[in-house]
Design an enzyme around this catalytic site. Structure first.
Site, PDB file in Angstrom:
ATOM      1  N   GLY A  83      92.851  43.528  33.830  1.00 50.04           N
ATOM      2  CA  GLY A  83      92.065  44.001  32.708  1.00 50.04           C
ATOM      3  C   GLY A  83      92.199  45.492  32.472  1.00 50.04           C
ATOM      4  N   TYR A 113      78.626  33.157  26.969  1.00 52.24           N
ATOM      5  CA  TYR A 113      78.750  32.836  25.550  1.00 52.24           C
ATOM      6  C   TYR A 113      78.517  31.336  25.325  1.00 52.24           C
ATOM      7  CZ  TYR A 113      80.380  37.587  25.544  1.00 52.24           C
ATOM      8  OH  TYR A 113      80.454  38.950  25.732  1.00 52.24           O
ATOM      9  N   GLN A 129      92.102  34.494  22.275  1.00 49.39           N
ATOM     10  CA  GLN A 129      90.896  33.966  22.912  1.00 49.39           C
ATOM     11  C   GLN A 129      89.828  33.725  21.843  1.00 49.39           C
ATOM     12  OE1 GLN A 129      87.732  36.174  25.055  1.00 49.39           O
ATOM     13  NE2 GLN A 129      88.531  35.176  26.891  1.00 49.39           N
TER      14      GLN A 129
END
Length: 356
Positions: free
Chosen positions: A309, A179, A98
């Site tokens: 996750g 982001y 990523q």
């Protein structure tokens, strides 16, 4: 038969199951952004996932946003990541990197020569970030010029090339969590008056140009994107998120991406119903799933693969535990971002040989 354990084609890769390990910041790199041997151990332990998506990796030195996060912009980082991918592949796993440029979610102490963080517009976000000296308030970033935007796009392209050199099976663009890509995409953080601001098409331009650069290096069948509409993390808010993300996903069709990764946390509408019909590749869902919820979504055809996750963080052998209906280890939040093995590579497996 549990659909989680059926094969799936994602881009050029055939995965043995539909359990995807989510990208999770773990802050175990050194100060130069180089991951050590402990990082290779961590990912290899979790290689039973159909696909691992790495933690966010900054594509250039100016993209770093947190202490002890890893990069992919120099030879030392590439060499270190190669040891990670070799460890995963040795155990039969597949791993995408990523790419995460933090943009305004940074601090001068984390950037070269104490530089200001960059952003589409000089708007100070509310909140704090972790530095070597602890939590520090975000500051007002400086706006990127059009010429500098082109340089950032080129950084993503080079980072993609380096990720492939390091042995990654593909790359994911992190366009969520407040982001830089989402800063461009969202009306609250992007108040530009040029071709990168204003209309939805203009605000989506940066994301699409970055993806085009990544696809030029890797091919669309080795590129994915993560989005999280209405997550509003890191003080990023969009005035018309349904319009914004509908437009963005419709534009992705021409890129023939491997997958669209959508994580939802308290959104006001069912974005999965809105977006999945508009995307032709594999559709991945994340955001607080457990095995029961994932199986239900697969059975309904609402998802092609499920992203987990903290369950993967605390259970290196998560697919084994799901198959056997075994109890799960509880994640220790106090060690999510601390250095060292504690809370990282020391979670027990049901059978030692599973993660040895």
């Amino acid at each position: 038969m549990h659909q989680l354990f059926t094969p799936i084609r994602i881009g050029r890769h055939t995965l043995p199951n539909r359990l995807v390990m989510a990208p999770m910041t773990r802050s175990r790199a050194d100060d130069a952004g180089v991951p050590g041997d402990i990082v290779a151990t961590y990912y290899a332990q979790r290689s039973g996932a159909g696909l691992i998506i790495s933690e966010g990796v900054y594509p250039s030195a100016t993209g770093k946003g947190y202490v002890r996060t890893p990069g992919i912009h120099n030879d030392a980082q590439v060499a270190a990541w190669k040891r990670v991918t070799e460890a995963v592949h040795a155990k039969g796993g597949r791993i995408f990197m990523q790419l995460m440029h933090s943009g305004r979610i940074s601090q001068p102490s984390l950037l070269p020569d104490g530089a200001l963080p960059v952003a589409p517009s000089p708007i100070k976000p509310a909140g704090q970030t972790w530095t070597a000296d602890g939590l520090r308030e975000f500051i007002t970033p400086r706006a990127l010029s059009v010429a500098e935007i082109a340089e950032v796009v080129a950084d993503y392209r080079l980072a993609t090339r380096r990720a492939l050199e390091a042995g990654f099976d593909g790359v994911e663009l992190h366009a969520a969590s407040g982001y830089l890509p989402e800063q461009f995409l969202s009306s609250g953080s992007n108040q530009r008056q040029d071709e990168y601001g204003g209309s939805v098409a203009n605000r989506a331009r940066f994301v699409l140009e970055v993806l085009e650069a990544m696809v030029a290096e890797a091919g669309g069948d080795r590129v994915g994107i993560k989005i999280s509409p209405e997550m509003n993390f890191n003080d990023v808010i969009d005035a018309t998120p349904q319009e914004t993300y509908t437009y963005l996903v419709e534009q992705l069709r021409r890129l023939d991406l491997a997958y669209l990764h959508v994580a939802l946390f308290g959104a006001s509408v069912d974005y999965h119903a809105l977006l999945k019909p508009r995307f032709d590749g594999a559709y991945l869902i994340g955001g607080g799933l457990d095995q029961t919820a994932a199986e239900a979504l697969l059975a309904l055809g609402r998802v092609d693969a499920a992203v987990f996750g903290s369950a993967f963080l605390a259970n290196p052998d998560l697919p084994v535990r799901f198959r056997q209906g075994a109890a799960l280890n509880a994640p220790d939040k106090a060690t999510f971002y601390t250095p060292g093995e504690l809370g990282y590579t020391d979670y027990p497996a049901l059978h030692a040989e599973e993660t040895a």
